[in-house]
Design an enzyme around this catalytic site. Structure first.
Site, PDB file in Angstrom:
ATOM      1  N   ALA A   5       0.820  -1.083  -0.086  1.00 20.12           N
ATOM      2  CA  ALA A   5      -0.013  -0.128  -0.027  1.00 20.12           C
ATOM      3  C   ALA A   5       0.974   1.126  -0.066  1.00 20.12           C
ATOM      4  CB  ALA A   5      -0.951   0.022   1.189  1.00 20.12           C
ATOM      5  N   GLY A   7      -0.808   4.347  -0.904  1.00 19.22           N
ATOM      6  CA  GLY A   7      -1.702   5.656  -0.778  1.00 19.22           C
ATOM      7  C   GLY A   7      -2.371   5.627   0.545  1.00 19.22           C
ATOM      8  N   GLU A  77     -10.962  -1.319  -4.473  1.00 18.40           N
ATOM      9  CA  GLU A  77     -10.053  -0.341  -5.251  1.00 18.40           C
ATOM     10  C   GLU A  77     -10.583  -0.552  -6.896  1.00 18.40           C
ATOM     11  OE1 GLU A  77      -7.104   0.934  -4.298  1.00 18.40           O
ATOM     12  OE2 GLU A  77      -7.957   0.532  -2.466  1.00 18.40           O
TER      13      GLU A  77
END
Length: 171
Positions: A5, A7, A77
């Site tokens: 990850a 962000g 996502e």
């Protein structure tokens, strides 16, 4: 499976609200740069990673999760629409150990997008929590963001950082 990850999913609270995941380590992805050019469903800029010069790097967090939770994260996502997936090699910041990780790369990019302030807060707060380098934090702080006109969404996103009230015992 291991997930990188870079962000808003670096945020412990945010990933926990989506899927059960265990923090593994912080890591470096060399020869990439972070961009806020992924068009979110709300029209603002979200994070993406872009191949760049050998001097560039993206920092992030490795989460471990059971493979049966991946379809849930994929839905969050927008796998196949908003993001595609890729496998990358990242390096543990503490030990220089390398990990093969899954990551999402933007599929709906556009120039001129900016993140909302709450989204930037997600990224910056967790970069601080996970002890990412000071120069990287300064670069994140310098990202131009704008206020979300949807006050309810802004409040909901920022509520992830509200202190948890201690339980009051009955007397």
């Amino acid at each position: 499976m291991l997930y990188f990850a870079y962000g808003s999913n670096m945020a412990t609270q945010r990933i926990a609200a989506r899927v059960p995941a265990r923090f593994v380590t912080t890591a470096l992805l060399p020869a990439y740069r972070l961009a806020f050019h992924q068009r979110g469903g709300d029209g603002s800029g979200k994070c993406d990673i872009v191949p760049a010069s050998a001097q560039s790097a993206v920092y992030g967090v490795i989460w471990e999760m059971a493979s049966h939770h991946k379809p849930t994260l994929d839905r969050y996502e927008g796998l196949g629409a908003a993001y595609n997936e890729t496998w990358l090699t990242v390096t543990d910041l503490a030990s220089d150990r390398q990990f093969e990780v899954q990551a999402y790369i933007g599929n709906l990019t556009a120039l001129g997008l900016r993140p909302y302030t709450w989204y930037k807060h997600h990224v910056l707060a967790e970069a601080r929590e996970h002890g990412l380098p000071a120069y990287y934090l300064r670069a994140l702080e310098g990202i131009e963001a704008h206020q979300d006109d949807n006050a309810e969404r802004h409040a909901r996103e920022m509520a992830l950082y509200a202190p948890i009230e201690p339980l009051m015992s009955a007397t």
